[in-house]
Motif scaffolding. Sequence first.
Motif, mmCIF file in Angstrom:
data_model
loop_
_atom_site.group_PDB
_atom_site.id
_atom_site.type_symbol
_atom_site.label_atom_id
_atom_site.label_comp_id
_atom_site.label_asym_id
_atom_site.label_seq_id
_atom_site.Cartn_x
_atom_site.Cartn_y
_atom_site.Cartn_z
ATOM 1 N N ASN A 231 1.075 -1.280 -0.029
ATOM 2 C CA ASN A 231 -0.053 0.041 -0.045
ATOM 3 C C ASN A 231 0.740 1.116 -0.247
ATOM 4 O O ASN A 231 0.535 2.170 -0.921
ATOM 5 N N ARG A 232 2.070 1.325 0.767
ATOM 6 C CA ARG A 232 3.004 2.390 0.977
ATOM 7 C C ARG A 232 3.433 2.690 -0.523
ATOM 8 O O ARG A 232 3.493 3.712 -1.114
ATOM 9 N N ALA A 233 3.811 1.592 -1.294
ATOM 10 C CA ALA A 233 4.483 1.746 -2.674
ATOM 11 C C ALA A 233 3.212 2.209 -3.604
ATOM 12 O O ALA A 233 3.604 2.982 -4.229
ATOM 13 N N LEU A 234 2.134 1.536 -3.358
ATOM 14 C CA LEU A 234 1.225 2.117 -4.172
ATOM 15 C C LEU A 234 0.952 3.658 -3.984
ATOM 16 O O LEU A 234 0.539 4.554 -4.996
ATOM 17 N N GLU A 235 0.866 4.099 -2.812
ATOM 18 C CA GLU A 235 0.704 5.372 -2.359
ATOM 19 C C GLU A 235 1.797 6.484 -3.018
ATOM 20 O O GLU A 235 1.579 7.224 -3.623
ATOM 21 N N GLU A 236 2.976 5.773 -2.992
ATOM 22 C CA GLU A 236 4.316 6.605 -3.661
ATOM 23 C C GLU A 236 4.295 6.760 -4.906
ATOM 24 O O GLU A 236 4.420 7.692 -5.627
ATOM 25 N N ARG A 237 3.549 5.650 -5.690
ATOM 26 C CA ARG A 237 3.564 5.599 -7.085
ATOM 27 C C ARG A 237 2.344 6.430 -7.306
ATOM 28 O O ARG A 237 2.286 7.174 -8.342
ATOM 29 N N LEU A 238 1.186 6.663 -6.575
ATOM 30 C CA LEU A 238 0.103 7.465 -6.835
ATOM 31 C C LEU A 238 0.555 8.759 -6.696
ATOM 32 O O LEU A 238 0.243 9.581 -7.623
ATOM 33 N N GLU A 239 1.340 9.096 -5.730
ATOM 34 C CA GLU A 239 2.035 10.653 -5.521
ATOM 35 C C GLU A 239 2.625 10.917 -6.903
ATOM 36 O O GLU A 239 2.710 12.075 -7.396
ATOM 37 N N LEU A 240 3.566 9.898 -7.337
ATOM 38 C CA LEU A 240 4.508 10.186 -8.648
ATOM 39 C C LEU A 240 3.666 10.528 -9.679
ATOM 40 O O LEU A 240 3.845 11.576 -10.373
ATOM 41 N N THR A 241 2.325 9.707 -9.663
ATOM 42 C CA THR A 241 1.749 9.796 -11.064
ATOM 43 C C THR A 241 0.868 11.141 -10.999
ATOM 44 O O THR A 241 0.659 11.856 -11.943
ATOM 45 N N LEU A 242 0.286 11.361 -9.746
ATOM 46 C CA LEU A 242 -0.346 12.597 -9.483
ATOM 47 C C LEU A 242 0.576 14.008 -9.916
ATOM 48 O O LEU A 242 0.196 14.721 -10.393
ATOM 49 N N ASN A 243 1.708 13.845 -9.423
ATOM 50 C CA ASN A 243 2.847 14.980 -9.567
ATOM 51 C C ASN A 243 3.278 15.019 -11.028
ATOM 52 O O ASN A 243 3.835 15.995 -11.530
ATOM 53 N N THR A 244 3.071 13.902 -12.050
ATOM 54 C CA THR A 244 3.340 14.082 -13.269
ATOM 55 C C THR A 244 2.315 14.530 -14.234
ATOM 56 O O THR A 244 2.298 15.004 -15.200
ATOM 57 N N ILE A 245 1.156 14.600 -13.562
ATOM 58 C CA ILE A 245 -0.047 15.161 -14.221
ATOM 59 C C ILE A 245 0.112 16.706 -14.277
ATOM 60 O O ILE A 245 0.320 17.377 -13.029
ATOM 61 N N SER A 246 0.065 17.279 -15.419
ATOM 62 C CA SER A 246 0.129 18.766 -15.679
ATOM 63 C C SER A 246 -0.917 19.709 -14.941
ATOM 64 O O SER A 246 -0.654 20.876 -14.486
ATOM 65 N N ASP A 247 -1.907 19.035 -14.804
ATOM 66 C CA ASP A 247 -2.978 19.830 -14.091
ATOM 67 C C ASP A 247 -3.285 19.487 -12.685
ATOM 68 O O ASP A 247 -2.445 18.779 -11.876
ATOM 69 N N GLY A 248 -4.122 20.059 -11.926
ATOM 70 C CA GLY A 248 -4.378 19.912 -10.578
ATOM 71 C C GLY A 248 -5.198 18.583 -10.077
ATOM 72 O O GLY A 248 -6.359 18.563 -10.686
ATOM 73 N N VAL A 249 -4.868 18.014 -9.189
ATOM 74 C CA VAL A 249 -5.342 16.894 -8.282
ATOM 75 C C VAL A 249 -5.589 17.141 -6.898
ATOM 76 O O VAL A 249 -4.608 17.258 -6.349
ATOM 77 N N PHE A 250 -6.860 17.163 -6.353
ATOM 78 C CA PHE A 250 -7.025 17.469 -5.065
ATOM 79 C C PHE A 250 -8.125 16.636 -4.255
ATOM 80 O O PHE A 250 -8.969 16.004 -5.142
ATOM 81 N N PHE A 251 -7.830 16.044 -3.139
ATOM 82 C CA PHE A 251 -8.696 15.272 -2.280
ATOM 83 C C PHE A 251 -9.420 16.172 -1.003
ATOM 84 O O PHE A 251 -8.436 16.621 -0.380
ATOM 85 N N ILE A 252 -10.779 16.143 -1.051
ATOM 86 C CA ILE A 252 -11.205 17.054 -0.077
ATOM 87 C C ILE A 252 -12.179 16.269 0.817
ATOM 88 O O ILE A 252 -13.179 15.673 0.077
ATOM 89 N N ASP A 253 -12.065 16.137 2.085
ATOM 90 C CA ASP A 253 -13.023 15.339 2.976
ATOM 91 C C ASP A 253 -14.301 16.078 3.084
ATOM 92 O O ASP A 253 -14.755 17.106 2.680
ATOM 93 N N HIS A 254 -15.085 15.045 4.059
ATOM 94 C CA HIS A 254 -16.414 15.638 4.301
ATOM 95 C C HIS A 254 -16.599 17.134 5.125
ATOM 96 O O HIS A 254 -17.544 17.713 5.106
ATOM 97 N N ASP A 255 -15.444 17.285 5.729
ATOM 98 C CA ASP A 255 -15.334 18.308 6.612
ATOM 99 C C ASP A 255 -14.784 19.729 5.428
ATOM 100 O O ASP A 255 -14.825 20.890 6.072
ATOM 101 N N GLY A 256 -14.594 19.505 4.263
ATOM 102 C CA GLY A 256 -14.302 20.690 3.526
ATOM 103 C C GLY A 256 -12.816 20.873 3.539
ATOM 104 O O GLY A 256 -12.430 22.086 3.254
#
Length: 762
Positions: free
Chosen positions: A131-156
């Motif tokens: 899971n940690r490796a997937l999280e790191e890969r996800l972070e790397l993938t997100l940071n290769t995306i030229s646009d913005g990616v955000f996650f917002i919880d139910h508290d905003g």
Amino acid sequence: MTTAPDGLDLLRIAGSMARFGGWSVDAETHELALSPEGRALLELPLEGALDFDAVFALHPDEWKPIVAAHLERCLADGTPFDLETPMHTAHGTLLMIRTIGEAAYGPDGRIARAQGAVWDITPMADERAKNRALEERLELTLNTISDGVFFIDHDGRFTVANDNGAAMVRHTTTELVGRHVFEVFPEAQATPFARSLAEALSGGERLVTRAYYAPLELTLEATFYPSEDGVAVYLKDVSDDERLQAELRRTSAILAEQAALIEASRDAMVVRALDGRIRHWNRAAAQLYGWPAAEAIDRFERELLYDEAAAYDAATEATLRDDYWSGELDQRTRSGRALVAECRWQLLRDADGAPEAIFAVMSDVTADRKAQEARLRAQRMESLGTLAGGIAHDLNNVLTPILMSVQLLEQGETDAGRREILATMEGAVKRGADMIRQVLSFARGVDGRRETVSVPQLVDDLVGFARDTLPKSITVDLALDDAVSATRGDPTQLLQILINLVMNAKDAMPTGGTLRIRTTELVLEDSYSSISHLAMPGRYVAIEVEDTGHGMPPDTVEKIFEPFFTTKEVGKGTGLGLATSLAIVRSHGGFMQVYSEQGKGTRFTVGLPATSAGSGADARPAAPAPEVPRGHGELVLVVDDEPSILQITCQTLELHGYRTLRATNGRDALDVMTATQGVVDLVLTDMMMPVMDGAALSAHLEEHHPELPVIAASGLNSNGGAARAVGMGVSRFLPKPYTTSLLLTTIRDTLLDARRAGMVTE
């Protein structure tokens, strides 16, 4: 006080669970007890006493102090512990073990033992690592995306933000994560973004919102993806991309949105399956390669774009191994044009993490690489020019005494046979000197004369030469632009260049053909990288010489201007013709370019700075006097580090009425001047010498003996360039190898000029 269950009860409880065992350690004796499940877990004997130290040694060395500290503290003051540590079994298998321990008290209220359980959590630990490796890969993938990616919880509050997204909204990820959306962007509360965010959090539906956000002065498109933990937001700056609005509104899935973004890119973007079949082909790819999407999709990319599969296969293997690869590959278009593509390949995975496809971004960098190769070629030729110049200097020093010796021998020789031999030797030396001058033309470009040159007249001279020289099987075709009038340069050198191109064209058409000579005017508004070097903006006269001969392959075109490279047979070409032509053109501030295809001929373009036609021309040097002048006892100091040149020069001067003194370098010359108390009438010095060279000597004489004329001699430049470079104290420049007549004439003229100026007493 609640009575704790005894150790046997705990062991029975632990024994009822798979991969879970109970343990206890006596506080006084450190006697260790393990349930059967615990013994089985650690692959220990199921019966018999256990050695505490032997079991404790199953912990890795770096963990032993940590485990021992927790156990001792539990036995000392009853502190419970819960540890996750690696631990070997008795057979060497490495497990991840969770150890829970607490104190057990005796009837007297004192700690009797430590007891607890051991649990094999190896599968859980492996899953956490994955899971940690997937999280790191996800972070790397997100940071290769030229646009913005955000996650917002139910508290905003922001829980995740990629780097590009944070930069887009002019914050850092640290400034965003953990803070409420409207705490960071209070102005957004009354915008469509706020309403869409609220609907996504409450209604659970995907929403797309596009609006202008004044604080950032951007038009943004936000796509909201609800989830159990809140909402994911994909943010794109569409200020310059409003034309995609209709297409983006029709998008119903993340992949479709990414495809729309890919479609708008100016880079070629391709998605291919793992077997190499093309799944997606954007407009830029169609424009670059010439294949429309309808014809490219479902084709194998390797067959469509690559002649050589080895590099393509290696890049694919690296992408599958490392998830990402970047580099350059040679490709071809539908029309067969070769290009160099800068590639960035990203491995795409499915929901289970299995490789699914490869996403490729490719940019055409052919022009950049050609410009870089041209710069490297120019640097390489400059280095070769420096080497050739040094060799030419040494050869001139060798030829000078030979030429003067031959001429001295001719003066006293009456035998006709011997005079014929000496004449042959003199001719051979002069031919060698001419060859060296050609090398110097390549090495230094040769300054030459600079006068207004009529381009029509230059072309007329060329056409006259061509018609007299070319066979009747070759037709000369002219296309002259009346707007082309003149350039500035050395007409002899420029004609030499064009004649060389005509002769090359003749060799390329052994069975006949057409020679086209064309003139045009070019206006370069920006810098232009030619095969020779970078041409500056301005007006240029372009003279094209084109043949319909056999042409050249690309690898030959790349080397055609390199010195000593020739496609002609041995003995029929030196490989210096085009290299010398290029050097001359560069010295005139121009450029050269070549275009050739096998079987379709070759076109050379010579670009020269344009100028207005003028009537004046630079004066040509006067012809040497027919007679050999003699001296009248003048004292000449000859300075040269080559003994043969020093010897023959002094002998020649003495035979023609001069007295001489000798020095092997500038320092020796100054010592001679001091010893003779300055009675020297003239100094003849070489420019390249050890200890003190000719430039330093002439500068010293200019300061301390301004009345003394100095002649500089060098084998590096035959057009006065060395003298101009020295600039101080040099009256004339004498090129090596020099003849007896040129030596004596130069000395006589220098002494006459000095007398006229009143510098030398009669």
